[in-house]
Scaffold this motif. Structure first.
Motif, PDB file in Angstrom:
ATOM      1  N   PRO A  22      -4.092 -15.593   0.121  1.00  0.00           N
ATOM      2  CA  PRO A  22      -3.023 -14.645   0.398  1.00  0.00           C
ATOM      3  C   PRO A  22      -3.502 -13.519   1.145  1.00  0.00           C
ATOM      4  CG  PRO A  22      -3.639 -15.168  -2.104  1.00  0.00           C
ATOM      5  CD  PRO A  22      -4.576 -15.790  -0.971  1.00  0.00           C
ATOM      6  N   ILE A  28       5.400  -9.484  -2.555  1.00  0.00           N
ATOM      7  CA  ILE A  28       5.130 -10.402  -3.431  1.00  0.00           C
ATOM      8  C   ILE A  28       6.313 -11.083  -3.902  1.00  0.00           C
ATOM      9  CG2 ILE A  28       3.909 -11.177  -5.401  1.00  0.00           C
ATOM     10  CD1 ILE A  28       2.030  -8.830  -4.545  1.00  0.00           C
ATOM     11  N   ALA A  42       0.790 -12.313 -10.327  1.00  0.00           N
ATOM     12  CA  ALA A  42       1.381 -11.434  -9.242  1.00  0.00           C
ATOM     13  C   ALA A  42       1.029 -10.027  -9.563  1.00  0.00           C
ATOM     14  CB  ALA A  42       3.061 -11.366  -9.516  1.00  0.00           C
ATOM     15  N   VAL A  54       7.187  -5.967  -5.238  1.00  0.00           N
ATOM     16  CA  VAL A  54       7.205  -7.400  -6.056  1.00  0.00           C
ATOM     17  C   VAL A  54       8.633  -7.888  -6.433  1.00  0.00           C
ATOM     18  CG1 VAL A  54       6.475  -8.659  -7.931  1.00  0.00           C
ATOM     19  CG2 VAL A  54       5.096  -6.847  -7.101  1.00  0.00           C
TER      20      VAL A  54
END
Length: 215
Positions: A22, A28, A42, A54
């Motif tokens: 990552p 995300i 997450a 996100v």
């Protein structure tokens, strides 16, 4: 279960992992599922400062229709908020019922919200890394600067739990491997290289599997 059968299953499990590290990104991107640990992963990535947003995609699928009271996106969002992720950082796509829709509907929502994410980090279950990547590369309508995929770092033997038992994991893992083989010709995802050792493991699993149960 015979030891050699487990070894072949482990070969398929490892093939599904892409080994991406990552990195800092624009968003995300969480693909919904029946595994709430995806949401927890997450949240951890968000707290590492990897992205300001996100985006969570998922309506209700065959594994979550009866298990979750709300959509996958809403269920995951509640977990992320409980883990300290601010609601203002979340973008929820609540209609997708499969991986292709996760990609296309989230792209449309991203545009609707006025974003243009160019660096994305996909988060999925461990045995869905490869298919998530292959589907994204086929279904996302525009080129991006980078797309990486990550998941919970866990072995096949340690992944199952009370909600997702071993036989369910294996059935899903094998089904996703078969999709990796068949979906490119249907236009659903890009082709993926499959080493001969992995194809051999799959063939031996089909030969050694004694019944519909993996116990």
């Amino acid at each position: 279960m015979p030891h050699r059968l487990y070894q072949h299953l482990e070969t398929i499990w490892n093939y599904h992992h892409l080994g991406h590290n990552p990195e800092t990104c624009d968003c995300i991107f969480v693909l919904g599922s029946n595994d709430i640990r995806v949401a927890e992963q997450a949240a951890a990535l968000y707290h590492q400062g990897l992205a300001p947003y996100v985006m969570i995609s998922g309506g209700k699928g065959r594994f979550t229709e009866d298990a979750f009271e709300k959509s996958e996106a809403e269920t995951f969002a509640e977990i992320l908020i409980d883990e300290g992720v601010p609601a203002s950082a979340l973008i929820l796509e609540k209609q997708a019922t499969n991986t292709g829709e996760n990609i296309t509907l989230s792209y449309a929502l991203m545009k609707e919200k006025g974003h243009n994410f160019q660096r994305l980090l996909l988060v999925q279950k461990p045995f869905m890394e490869r298919r998530a990547f292959a589907t994204f590369m086929k279904q996302w309508p525009e080129p991006v600067q980078s797309v990486l995929v990550t998941s919970q770092a866990v072995s096949l033997i340690d992944y199952p739990n009370e909600d997702i038992p071993f036989d369910m994991v294996v059935d899903a893992m094998i089904a996703d491997f078969e999709r990796i083989q068949s979906y490119p010709s249907k236009g659903f995802q890009i082709e993926q290289d499959i080493p001969q050792a992995v194809l051999d493991a799959y063939a031996l699993i089909k030969e050694l599997r004694p019944s519909s149960e993996w116990k």
